[in-house]
Motif scaffolding. Sequence first.
Motif, short mmCIF file in Angstrom:
data_model
loop_
_atom_site.label_atom_id
_atom_site.label_comp_id
_atom_site.label_asym_id
_atom_site.label_seq_id
_atom_site.Cartn_x
_atom_site.Cartn_y
_atom_site.Cartn_z
N TYR A 5 53.39 44.22 34.31
CA TYR A 5 52.58 44.83 35.22
C TYR A 5 52.21 45.76 34.19
O TYR A 5 51.06 46.73 34.03
N VAL A 7 50.70 44.97 31.14
CA VAL A 7 49.16 44.46 30.72
C VAL A 7 48.61 44.53 31.75
O VAL A 7 47.10 44.89 31.47
N GLY A 8 48.64 44.07 32.53
CA GLY A 8 47.30 44.15 34.03
C GLY A 8 47.16 45.67 33.96
O GLY A 8 45.90 46.12 34.24
N GLY A 11 45.04 46.59 31.17
CA GLY A 11 43.66 45.18 31.77
C GLY A 11 42.77 46.06 32.83
O GLY A 11 41.71 46.50 32.65
N ILE A 12 43.00 46.83 34.24
CA ILE A 12 42.41 47.60 34.67
C ILE A 12 42.05 48.81 34.10
O ILE A 12 40.62 49.13 34.18
N LEU A 14 41.41 49.31 30.88
CA LEU A 14 39.93 49.12 30.54
C LEU A 14 38.89 48.62 30.86
O LEU A 14 37.22 48.88 30.90
N MET A 15 38.93 47.26 31.84
CA MET A 15 37.38 47.28 33.36
C MET A 15 37.32 48.41 33.47
O MET A 15 36.16 48.84 33.78
N PHE A 17 37.34 51.65 31.93
CA PHE A 17 36.03 51.75 31.43
C PHE A 17 35.00 51.39 31.22
O PHE A 17 33.87 51.81 31.06
N GLY A 18 34.91 49.92 30.69
CA GLY A 18 33.96 49.30 30.84
C GLY A 18 32.66 49.82 32.04
O GLY A 18 31.92 49.91 31.68
N LEU A 21 31.04 52.42 31.29
CA LEU A 21 30.32 52.60 30.59
C LEU A 21 28.60 52.29 31.49
O LEU A 21 27.82 52.60 30.74
N LEU A 22 29.09 51.23 32.14
CA LEU A 22 28.33 49.99 32.39
C LEU A 22 26.88 51.65 33.58
O LEU A 22 25.76 51.25 33.58
N LEU A 35 25.22 39.55 35.54
CA LEU A 35 26.59 38.97 35.42
C LEU A 35 26.29 38.61 36.60
O LEU A 35 27.29 37.20 36.37
N ALA B 150 29.75 48.14 26.94
CA ALA B 150 30.18 47.62 27.56
C ALA B 150 30.88 46.34 28.44
O ALA B 150 32.94 46.71 28.69
N TRP B 153 34.49 46.22 26.45
CA TRP B 153 35.49 46.62 27.63
C TRP B 153 36.08 45.80 28.51
O TRP B 153 36.74 45.38 29.46
N GLY B 157 39.47 43.98 29.17
CA GLY B 157 40.68 44.20 30.04
C GLY B 157 40.40 43.14 30.93
O GLY B 157 42.00 43.12 31.62
#
Lengths: 138, 383
Positions: A5, A7-8, A11-12, A14-15, A17-18, A21-22, A35, B150, B153, B157
């Motif tokens: 949990y 690590v997951g 992951g969520i 960081l996603m 955050f990415g 940024l997008l 994409l 972007a 990341w 993730g």
Amino acid sequence: MTHRYVVGGCGIALMAFGGSLLVAQPEPWRVVLWLASGVLVHDGLLAPLVIAIAALAAAAGVRLRGVARAALIVAGSLTVIALPPLLRPGGVANATVLPLDYPRNWLVAMAAVTVIWAGYAGVRACVRRAARRRPDRR
Amino acid sequence: MGFMRITPPSGPPITFTGRLHDARTATVLGRLLGLAIAVCFATGVLSHCLQHPPAWLADRLPSRPYWGYRLTQGLHVASGIAAIPLLPAKLWAVYPRLFTWPPVRSVRHALERLSVAVLVAAGIFELFTGLLNTFQWYPWPFSFVPVHYAVAWLLLGALLLHIAVQWPRIRDHFTRRSPGTLALPAADGPDRRRLLAAVVAGAGAATLTTVGQSVTALGPLDLFGPRSPDHGPQGLPVNRTAAAARVTEASLTGWRLTVAGPRPYSLTLDELRAMPQYEVTLPLACVEGWSKSARWTGVRVRDLLDRAGGGPDARCRVVSLEAAGAYRVMDMGRLYAQDPLTLLALGLNGEVLSLDHGYPARIIAPNRPGVLQTKWVGRLEVS
Ligand code: HEM
């Protein structure tokens, strides 16, 4: 279990955050379109094509296993990375950008794969024939 | 290979009878792909920090090892290229799971599938845009650098989430002797090993035929790299030419280097040549992955700053003569500015700098991105 949990959850985060940024980009939907297109082209076009070719080969009695499969995978890998310089339209910024003769190099690479494949298959066939001719001393 | 059978829609509409679409194959390929992507991520974020350091970091960025940027950016591009055969192989191994029946079992299952879609989309996107960027090919309607950053990341993730979700299967198939691997048909073992060896050979071949752009000794194997160590004036490739920067011989007549600081001064080229000269061997390393070592001669930047009254902690700002461009003004942190290897170079490989390499004077500093090795320098400012 808790590790999973953590690590997951990372992951969520960081996603997210990415994603933030997008979204801050001008016209982020254009990126989303690119994409999604990548997945559609792979899952809907390239993967079925590879599977269909393999199925056709099998129906025709061609066994795509072992060395033949390896040769195709290596040739395919080399071709994929050769595609950008082969297909790129437009001029280059200066003479040191894309300076090589890429069509020739692609042919060289394909010839090398073919020669190694044929050589390997030939040697193996000889070894097998020799082994069959020799009486089994055990 | 996967054979498909279409069956009546009561059960799953498509089933796969081909071999090796199993969790052991997915785990082994996943491990390699995960490693490649982790290397790409780490080296990419590093480069991002070097190019756009936050204020608190700028004076702490180390100038050593002098080959650091060359190694990390070479690795970034090489591991990205190695991932290009690994990704489709991995997706081939798990392709039947795209047709899981029923497609959605629960909210949690739907979210899991959505995260897998993000993972695949981000993976394909990063490899595709990264590869094309090294060929300076930009067919998309957005700017490459911030978007590639972007999505990096997003990809990392999604990868962590994927590993967390798949963990029980990964653990059960991690080695040849793991319980899940042993439960698979034993006859598949040799076939799987041959398939994996072939995919690794493909990744290796793709890497070997491009990595010559950064490992000069492998230059003869460079078949598909966008750059080649053998091509370029004075033995070095060029990114931005003098023509592109609108710098001409004529525009340089009467050139003087201006050094601003507590004791400002300016120098002609002959006066610069009369100062103590040093020779250093440093690579020019581009974020696009190519790099090559060269011999540079010139004046130490720290000597120039000293003479203008900058103390032992001085950093500097460098201004190019080019008319416009994102890198016309470059800031150099303290550790770079004070490193004895950092030169205002006047010569390259035993010759006077050519116009395309930044005549009359350019910066060369250790462990720094190529775009920050400012050419056609007109002004230094102690800062
Ligand atoms: C960019 C990296 C990766 C991509 C794009 C990717 C893609 C996928 C996809 C699309 C699936 C099918 C999921 C489903 O439909 O449920 C999958 C399954 C799986 N992946 Fe990954 N993956 C990646 C990295 C990894 C890594 C690092 C590992 C761990 C070593 C891994 C291990 C697995 C396993 C064990 C499965 C289950 C396969 C099965 O049960 O048949 N993957 N992956």
